[in-house]
Each structure stands twice: as structure tokens, then as C-alpha cells.
Design an enzyme around this catalytic site. Structure first.
Site, mmCIF file in Angstrom:
data_model
loop_
_atom_site.group_PDB
_atom_site.id
_atom_site.type_symbol
_atom_site.label_atom_id
_atom_site.label_comp_id
_atom_site.label_asym_id
_atom_site.label_seq_id
_atom_site.Cartn_x
_atom_site.Cartn_y
_atom_site.Cartn_z
ATOM 1 N N GLN A 85 8.354 5.582 -3.112
ATOM 2 C CA GLN A 85 8.621 5.079 -4.695
ATOM 3 C C GLN A 85 9.548 4.442 -4.128
ATOM 4 O OE1 GLN A 85 8.284 7.099 -7.369
ATOM 5 N NE2 GLN A 85 6.409 7.855 -6.129
ATOM 6 N N HIS A 107 0.599 -1.107 -0.198
ATOM 7 C CA HIS A 107 0.172 0.167 -0.246
ATOM 8 C C HIS A 107 0.655 1.497 0.156
ATOM 9 C CE1 HIS A 107 -2.453 3.538 1.749
ATOM 10 N NE2 HIS A 107 -3.254 2.964 1.356
ATOM 11 N N PHE A 109 -4.556 -7.751 2.237
ATOM 12 C CA PHE A 109 -5.535 -8.746 3.026
ATOM 13 C C PHE A 109 -6.821 -8.959 2.562
ATOM 14 C CE2 PHE A 109 -2.398 -8.411 6.134
ATOM 15 C CZ PHE A 109 -2.380 -9.496 7.299
ATOM 16 N N ALA A 110 -7.348 -8.044 1.595
ATOM 17 C CA ALA A 110 -8.862 -8.138 1.386
ATOM 18 C C ALA A 110 -8.296 -7.190 -0.139
ATOM 19 C CB ALA A 110 -10.319 -7.676 2.090
ATOM 20 N N ALA A 111 -9.519 -7.582 -0.973
ATOM 21 C CA ALA A 111 -9.890 -7.206 -2.720
ATOM 22 C C ALA A 111 -10.343 -6.057 -2.645
ATOM 23 C CB ALA A 111 -10.210 -8.377 -3.917
ATOM 24 N N GLY A 112 -9.936 -4.971 -2.231
ATOM 25 C CA GLY A 112 -10.570 -4.004 -1.808
ATOM 26 C C GLY A 112 -10.451 -2.782 -3.694
ATOM 27 N N THR A 113 -10.668 -1.244 -3.631
ATOM 28 C CA THR A 113 -10.053 -0.710 -4.212
ATOM 29 C C THR A 113 -9.173 -0.796 -4.641
ATOM 30 O OG1 THR A 113 -12.136 1.045 -3.624
ATOM 31 C CG2 THR A 113 -10.713 1.581 -5.344
#
EC number: 4.99.1.3
Length: 120
Positions: free
Chosen positions: A43, A9, A68-72
Site C-alpha cells: 500500500q 510492482h 524494465f519491460a512493457a509486460g502484463t
């Protein structure tokens, strides 16, 4: 030939860079070509890391999201940042999701806290 692109992230906190480097180094025990890229804040970007793999001659990039999850970010942002990578096949692995191995790590963390609290 394939390369592995670890996607994190990112954060305004510098330690994220260190985490990325450490995870990439762990993956290099298993795969020859590993780079890391951030969705935001840090970067290299996902695009920059993918271009680096492509310049090393890979014809396939396997994207491994450290999410952890398939979000945006997984569904929209990662694919969008990879759009400009041409001439290379892009394969995106699923996020970590719910996994017994992660539960084991969490259990260990709870036990560590309990052990340290009995010493204080």
C-alpha cells in the site's frame, strides 16, 4: 498542474515500501508533487496514490512505472487500476527498458563484487 505517480510492482517483503519512499524522495528533487503506488502486495495502491494526487488539485497525472519491460502489469494492470480516476488526465510513461545508464549501474555492481572478492 501535474503530479508524478511512481508505480512499483510491490512485494510481500517490507523493504519494497522503503525502496518506494526513497525513489519518491529522489523524484521530489525534480518535481513538486510525487506519490508512489504499488501494482500489488503493498500500500498505497496505484488507485489510492492517484486519488491523493487528484485531491491535491492536479489536472494531469504522469505515471512513471519503475518496471524494465512493457509486460502484463504495464499493458493491463496499471491502466485498469487507473480507470476509476475521473476528471484528471492520465499520461503513462514508458517502462525503463534497455538503457545505457542502467548498463552503467550494472557494470558498477559487477566491479564492486570483483573488488570485494579480492579483499576476502
Amino acid at each position: 498542474m501535474y503530479g508524478v505517480l511512481l508505480v512499483l510492482h510491490g512485494s510481500k517483503i517490507k523493504e519494497w515500501q522503503d525502496v518506494a519512499i526513497q525513489y519518491a524522495n529522489l523524484l521530489r528533487k525534480y518535481f513538486d508533487l510525487v506519490e508512489y503506488g504499488f501494482i500489488e502486495f503493498n500500500q498505497p495502491s496505484i488507485t489510492e496514490a492517484a486519488k491523493k494526487l487528484a485531491s491535491n488539485g492536479v489536472d494531469t497525472i504522469i505515471v512513471v512505472p519503475l518496471l524494465f519491460a512493457a509486460g502484463t502489469h504495464f499493458k493491463r494492470d496499471i491502466p485498469k487500476q487507473l480507470e476509476e480516476i475521473k476528471g484528471v488526465k492520465i499520461m503513462i510513461a514508458e517502462p525503463i527498458g534497455v538503457d545505457e545508464r542502467i548498463a552503467e549501474i550494472l557494470k558498477e555492481r559487477v566491479e564492486e563484487v570483483l573488488r570485494s572478492s579480492t579483499r576476502s
